[in-house]
Design a protein around this motif. Structure first.
Motif, PDB file in Angstrom:
ATOM      1  N   GLN A 168       1.693   9.170  -6.043  1.00 18.75           N
ATOM      2  CA  GLN A 168       2.142  10.539  -5.775  1.00 18.75           C
ATOM      3  C   GLN A 168       3.157  10.990  -6.815  1.00 18.75           C
ATOM      4  O   GLN A 168       3.127  12.139  -7.272  1.00 18.75           O
ATOM      5  CB  GLN A 168       2.769  10.615  -4.383  1.00 18.75           C
ATOM      6  N   GLU A 169       4.028  10.072  -7.189  1.00 20.88           N
ATOM      7  CA  GLU A 169       5.051  10.412  -8.174  1.00 20.88           C
ATOM      8  C   GLU A 169       4.438  10.678  -9.540  1.00 20.88           C
ATOM      9  O   GLU A 169       4.811  11.625 -10.252  1.00 20.88           O
ATOM     10  CB  GLU A 169       6.083   9.291  -8.265  1.00 20.88           C
ATOM     11  N   GLN A 170       3.440   9.872  -9.922  1.00 21.29           N
ATOM     12  CA  GLN A 170       2.767  10.066 -11.208  1.00 21.29           C
ATOM     13  C   GLN A 170       1.964  11.358 -11.204  1.00 21.29           C
ATOM     14  O   GLN A 170       1.925  12.078 -12.224  1.00 21.29           O
ATOM     15  CB  GLN A 170       1.860   8.882 -11.503  1.00 21.29           C
ATOM     16  N   ALA A 171       1.328  11.659 -10.071  1.00 20.78           N
ATOM     17  CA  ALA A 171       0.547  12.898  -9.975  1.00 20.78           C
ATOM     18  C   ALA A 171       1.445  14.125 -10.019  1.00 20.78           C
ATOM     19  O   ALA A 171       1.061  15.184 -10.527  1.00 20.78           O
ATOM     20  CB  ALA A 171      -0.275  12.897  -8.682  1.00 20.78           C
ATOM     21  N   ALA A 199       0.838  -1.211   0.000  1.00 19.62           N
ATOM     22  CA  ALA A 199       0.000   0.000   0.000  1.00 19.62           C
ATOM     23  C   ALA A 199       0.867   1.252   0.000  1.00 19.62           C
ATOM     24  O   ALA A 199       0.548   2.239  -0.690  1.00 19.62           O
ATOM     25  CB  ALA A 199      -0.917  -0.011   1.226  1.00 19.62           C
ATOM     26  N   VAL A 200       1.963   1.255   0.753  1.00 14.93           N
ATOM     27  CA  VAL A 200       2.863   2.403   0.779  1.00 14.93           C
ATOM     28  C   VAL A 200       3.533   2.589  -0.581  1.00 14.93           C
ATOM     29  O   VAL A 200       3.634   3.711  -1.101  1.00 14.93           O
ATOM     30  CB  VAL A 200       3.932   2.243   1.887  1.00 14.93           C
ATOM     31  N   ARG A 201       3.987   1.472  -1.170  1.00 11.30           N
ATOM     32  CA  ARG A 201       4.626   1.581  -2.491  1.00 11.30           C
ATOM     33  C   ARG A 201       3.648   2.105  -3.538  1.00 11.30           C
ATOM     34  O   ARG A 201       4.002   2.919  -4.397  1.00 11.30           O
ATOM     35  CB  ARG A 201       5.172   0.209  -2.909  1.00 11.30           C
ATOM     36  N   GLU A 202       2.403   1.648  -3.485  1.00 10.51           N
ATOM     37  CA  GLU A 202       1.386   2.115  -4.421  1.00 10.51           C
ATOM     38  C   GLU A 202       1.129   3.611  -4.233  1.00 10.51           C
ATOM     39  O   GLU A 202       0.986   4.352  -5.208  1.00 10.51           O
ATOM     40  CB  GLU A 202       0.088   1.325  -4.202  1.00 10.51           C
ATOM     41  N   PHE A 203       1.107   4.034  -2.977  1.00  9.05           N
ATOM     42  CA  PHE A 203       0.911   5.466  -2.694  1.00  9.05           C
ATOM     43  C   PHE A 203       2.070   6.296  -3.241  1.00  9.05           C
ATOM     44  O   PHE A 203       1.859   7.347  -3.852  1.00  9.05           O
ATOM     45  CB  PHE A 203       0.779   5.678  -1.182  1.00  9.05           C
ATOM     46  N   ILE A 204       3.291   5.818  -3.038  1.00  9.09           N
ATOM     47  CA  ILE A 204       4.475   6.527  -3.552  1.00  9.09           C
ATOM     48  C   ILE A 204       4.398   6.640  -5.073  1.00  9.09           C
ATOM     49  O   ILE A 204       4.664   7.705  -5.660  1.00  9.09           O
ATOM     50  CB  ILE A 204       5.755   5.813  -3.117  1.00  9.09           C
ATOM     51  N   SER A 205       4.008   5.541  -5.712  1.00  8.12           N
ATOM     52  CA  SER A 205       3.903   5.528  -7.175  1.00  8.12           C
ATOM     53  C   SER A 205       2.841   6.520  -7.656  1.00  8.12           C
ATOM     54  O   SER A 205       3.067   7.283  -8.612  1.00  8.12           O
ATOM     55  CB  SER A 205       3.579   4.122  -7.658  1.00  8.12           C
TER      56      SER A 205
END
Length: 319
Positions: free
Chosen positions: A315-318, A307-313
């Protein structure tokens, strides 16, 4: 391009490589210790054989006897062949040891190259986790739910661990109780077939000791039931050593009253054996539940990290 997500994935791969290297090193270090011991023994055997060859060259009564019977050359050849065989074995083992040392050295160099991957991964994940906790939304709700499940599992493991400790204490006490009761049974049998006043004194001292241990066990089982109150019902685990008919046995001291006491001791042994069996079963169930809880926690931890990795991804895409 999702640089941070890619870096996290790369770090995970490196951590997996590091874990594989650690297992290989453990195996190789064990093999090296075994090789070193075999080398030491082979070297000792080789040196002993070489010393025997050297002794064949010296003048001695044994060698003179071999010379007289025409066996000196044959015996010398046997000793030399033995020394050569041990020497060859020692050289092979030394070569294997050297190869293992080189492989270990190479793996340790690879380990050094991967030394910081865990620290980097933890730092990146901690930064992402901190930002996730500060960002309201579905991702935070999912993560909080997973953390709540992990906290519940941690609490369950704590309760299971305390119950296992209480069950282990009771199991040790019931073993002591059985030893004491069986001892008392032996003296009671002797009393029933012809013991006297001294036998009575010893028998009742043994029974009093058993009663004291049974009282301790009763307290421990009560504490165990308290520990199990929030877990699966383990069933009734009470045990009580029956009160012995001391008055009749003491004053009349005949075969029937002595045999009644022995019968009560046997009943108490049966009770203790039953409790021992149930405690063993309980301990197995508790251990299985504890192991299952640990597996669930590891699964939840992986889901939290995902879940943290998905959030980081995201945020980075946004960004």
């Amino acid at each position: 391009m999702a640089v941070l997500a890619e870096k996290l994935e790369n770090l995970e791969t490196r951590m997996a490589q590091k874990a594989t290297l650690r297992r290989k090193l453990d195996r190789l270090n064990n093999e090296l210790r075994a090789l070193e011991e075999r080398c030491r023994k082979a070297q000792f055997a080789m040196e002993q054989a070489q010393e025997e060859v050297a002794q064949m060259e010296k003048r001695s009564p044994k060698n003179m006897w071999y010379r007289v019977i025409g066996k000196l050359r044959e015996k010398r050849m046997e000793k030399q062949e033995t020394a050569w065989r041990y020497g060859e074995e020692w050289q092979i083992l030394c070569a294997q040891r050297s190869a293992a040392c080189k492989e270990i050295e190479a793996l340790r160099k690879q380990q050094l190259e991967l030394a910081d991957c865990e620290r980097e991964y933890t730092a990146m994940m901690e930064a992402g986790r901190k930002k996730l906790l500060e960002t309201p939304g579905p991702a935070l709700e999912e993560y909080s739910a997973l953390r709540g499940k992990m906290a519940a599992q941690e609490s369950r493991r704590k309760e299971l661990r305390e119950a296992m400790q209480a069950a282990s204490r009771a199991e040790a006490t019931v073993e002591t109780l059985l030893d004491s009761l069986k001892n008392a049974k032996g003296w009671s049998t002797w009393d029933a077939v012809g013991g006297g006043l001294e036998t009575d004194f010893i028998k009742y001292r043994k029974m009093e000791n058993a009663q004291s241990i049974a009282d301790t066990l009763s307290s421990q089982l009560s504490a165990l039931r308290d520990e199990l109150s929030d877990l699966d019902n383990a069933g009734e685990l009470a045990i009580r050593v029956e009160g012995f008919v001391r008055f009749a046995d003491w004053f009349f001291d005949d075969f029937i009253s002595a045999w009644c006491v022995r019968s009560k001791i046997c009943d108490s042994i049966d009770q203790a054996e039953a409790v021992k069996y149930r405690l063993e079963q309980l301990n197995r169930r508790l251990q299985e539940s504890f192991d299952d809880s640990q597996k669930r926690t590891r699964t939840l931890q992986r889901e939290c990290d995902a879940a943290v990795r998905e959030f980081i991804s995201q945020q980075e895409q946004a960004g």
